[in-house]
Design an enzyme around this catalytic site. Structure first.
Site, PDB file in Angstrom:
ATOM      1  N   ARG A   1     -33.790   2.977  54.308  1.00  0.00           N
ATOM      2  CA  ARG A   1     -34.731   3.184  55.411  1.00  0.00           C
ATOM      3  C   ARG A   1     -34.323   2.337  56.588  1.00  0.00           C
ATOM      4  O   ARG A   1     -34.126   1.134  56.445  1.00  0.00           O
ATOM      5  CB  ARG A   1     -36.128   2.706  54.992  1.00  0.00           C
ATOM      6  CG  ARG A   1     -36.969   3.726  54.414  1.00  0.00           C
ATOM      7  CD  ARG A   1     -38.414   3.344  54.262  1.00  0.00           C
ATOM      8  NE  ARG A   1     -38.860   1.989  54.461  1.00  0.00           N
ATOM      9  CZ  ARG A   1     -40.130   1.658  54.565  1.00  0.00           C
ATOM     10  NH1 ARG A   1     -41.055   2.605  54.523  1.00  0.00           N
ATOM     11  NH2 ARG A   1     -40.510   0.419  54.704  1.00  0.00           N
TER      12      ARG A   1
ATOM     13  N   THR B   1     -37.079   2.482  62.674  1.00  0.00           N
ATOM     14  CA  THR B   1     -37.680   3.837  62.726  1.00  0.00           C
ATOM     15  C   THR B   1     -38.315   4.233  61.390  1.00  0.00           C
ATOM     16  O   THR B   1     -39.105   5.166  61.334  1.00  0.00           O
ATOM     17  CB  THR B   1     -36.607   4.888  63.053  1.00  0.00           C
ATOM     18  OG1 THR B   1     -35.670   4.916  61.948  1.00  0.00           O
ATOM     19  CG2 THR B   1     -35.870   4.565  64.339  1.00  0.00           C
TER      20      THR B   1
ATOM     21  N   ASP C   1     -40.583  -5.640  48.885  1.00  0.00           N
ATOM     22  CA  ASP C   1     -39.386  -4.794  48.921  1.00  0.00           C
ATOM     23  C   ASP C   1     -38.822  -4.667  47.498  1.00  0.00           C
ATOM     24  O   ASP C   1     -38.294  -5.623  46.930  1.00  0.00           O
ATOM     25  CB  ASP C   1     -38.348  -5.413  49.856  1.00  0.00           C
ATOM     26  CG  ASP C   1     -37.177  -4.468  50.089  1.00  0.00           C
ATOM     27  OD1 ASP C   1     -36.899  -4.146  51.246  1.00  0.00           O
ATOM     28  OD2 ASP C   1     -36.542  -4.042  49.087  1.00  0.00           O
TER      29      ASP C   1
HETATM   30  C1  PRP Z   1     -37.241   1.724  49.544  1.00  0.00           C
HETATM   31  C2  PRP Z   1     -37.721   2.429  48.290  1.00  0.00           C
HETATM   32  C3  PRP Z   1     -37.677   3.865  48.699  1.00  0.00           C
HETATM   33  C4  PRP Z   1     -38.046   3.809  50.161  1.00  0.00           C
HETATM   34  C5  PRP Z   1     -39.472   4.224  50.306  1.00  0.00           C
HETATM   35  O1  PRP Z   1     -35.865   1.770  49.631  1.00  0.00           O
HETATM   36  O2  PRP Z   1     -36.961   2.132  47.154  1.00  0.00           O
HETATM   37  O3  PRP Z   1     -36.410   4.479  48.527  1.00  0.00           O
HETATM   38  O4  PRP Z   1     -37.876   2.452  50.570  1.00  0.00           O
HETATM   39  O5  PRP Z   1     -39.829   4.284  51.636  1.00  0.00           O
HETATM   40  P1  PRP Z   1     -40.210   5.649  52.356  1.00  0.00           P
HETATM   41  O6  PRP Z   1     -41.125   6.382  51.456  1.00  0.00           O
HETATM   42  O7  PRP Z   1     -40.898   5.177  53.623  1.00  0.00           O
HETATM   43  O8  PRP Z   1     -38.946   6.400  52.664  1.00  0.00           O
HETATM   44  P2  PRP Z   1     -35.044   1.053  50.811  1.00  0.00           P
HETATM   45  O9  PRP Z   1     -34.811   2.023  51.924  1.00  0.00           O
HETATM   46  O10 PRP Z   1     -35.705  -0.233  51.171  1.00  0.00           O
HETATM   47  O11 PRP Z   1     -33.638   0.812  50.160  1.00  0.00           O
HETATM   48  P3  PRP Z   1     -33.213  -0.079  48.890  1.00  0.00           P
HETATM   49  O12 PRP Z   1     -33.739   0.619  47.670  1.00  0.00           O
HETATM   50  O13 PRP Z   1     -31.729  -0.054  48.971  1.00  0.00           O
HETATM   51  O14 PRP Z   1     -33.779  -1.455  49.046  1.00  0.00           O
HETATM   52  N1  URA Z   2     -39.981   0.138  50.333  1.00  0.00           N
HETATM   53  C1  URA Z   2     -40.308  -0.906  49.543  1.00  0.00           C
HETATM   54  O1  URA Z   2     -39.464  -1.417  48.787  1.00  0.00           O
HETATM   55  N2  URA Z   2     -41.564  -1.369  49.587  1.00  0.00           N
HETATM   56  C2  URA Z   2     -42.516  -0.829  50.381  1.00  0.00           C
HETATM   57  O2  URA Z   2     -43.671  -1.298  50.366  1.00  0.00           O
HETATM   58  C3  URA Z   2     -42.148   0.244  51.211  1.00  0.00           C
HETATM   59  C4  URA Z   2     -40.872   0.715  51.159  1.00  0.00           C
END
Ligand code: PRP
Ligand code: URA
Length: 209
Positions: free
Chosen positions: A104, A108, A200
């Site tokens: 993400r 944005t 996170d």
């Molecule tokens: C987190 C999570 C999802 C996403 C959810 O991943 O594991 O994939 O955010 O958010 P959304 O519903 O708003 O799209 P992140 O993008 O932080 O990546 P990561 O797993 O590599 O930490």
């Molecule tokens: N991704 C995460 O890991 N945690 C949140 O709360 C939202 C997005």
């Protein structure tokens, strides 16, 4: 039509409460994510079809049920979805595993794809798509779009914590998939993090910041 199932089990609730605790360290966090994925997987796979085969016990032959139907693929959304894979594979050890890498954008909140490798004949498989967090829904929607573009028709999305906003968006975008939710939380904050959530998920699983 797909279904939305809230996993209403005291063990899952208890373990999710431990996950939320900011004092839960990386090792325990990983173990809990895996355990929750297994418990949720048990519910999510409740409707797997079976067929009768002949089994010869030491006493006699009889017809007994074994899993039938489509072969499975587990396709975690990287990174955090990786933490759920072993819990699901504990139930279905012969499932193939694919990967979809999405992150993400911090400003944005839009998902960006950076990696994808899927098992052969993915279109003929039942795909389990795990990701601990369903926040805005952007990542899950993009992952399902992608898997569908490869021909998949049977998709089960599993998340440990969902925000109502993301769940609604995913249901609207993909009304035909099954969605399994460990906890439906309150809302998203201004940074699109789930409240109360657990922070996170990727950072907590991998010990990064
Ligand atoms: C987190 C999570 C999802 C996403 C959810 O991943 O594991 O994939 O955010 O958010 P959304 O519903 O708003 O799209 P992140 O993008 O932080 O990546 P990561 O797993 O590599 O930490
Ligand atoms: N991704 C995460 O890991 N945690 C949140 O709360 C939202 C997005």
């Amino acid at each position: 039509m797909g279904t939305v199932m809230m996993i209403d089990h005291p063990l899952v609730k208890h373990k999710i409460s431990l996950l939320r605790d900011e004092n839960t360290g990386t090792r325990d966090f990983r173990i809990l994510v895996e355990e929750i994925a297994m418990l949720m997987g048990y519910e999510a796979l409740r409707d797997l079809p079976t067929e009768e085969v002949t089994v010869k016990s030491p006493i006699c032959e009889s017809k007994q049920p074994v899993i039938a139907g489509k072969k499975l693929a587990v396709v975690p959304i990287l990174r955090a979805g990786l933490g759920m894979v072993n819990g699901i594979l504990a139930l279905v050890p012969s499932a193939k595993v694919g990967h979809i890498g999405l992150y993400r954008d911090e400003v944005t909140h839009e998902p960006h794809e950076y990696y994808c490798k899927l098992p052969e004949n993915i279109g003929e498989r039942l795909v389990i798509l795990p990701d601990p967090m369903l926040a805005t829904g952007g990542s899950a929607i993009q992952a399902v779009d992608f898997i569908k573009a490869k021909g998949c028709k049977s998709i089960k999305f599993m998340c440990i914590i969902a925000a109502p906003e993301g769940l609604e968006k995913l249901k609207t975008a993909h009304p035909d998939i099954d969605i399994y939710v460990g906890s439906l939380d309150e809302h998203l904050n201004k940074n699109a993090y789930i409240v109360p959530g657990l922070g996170d998920a990727g950072d907590r699983i991998f010990g990064t910041r």
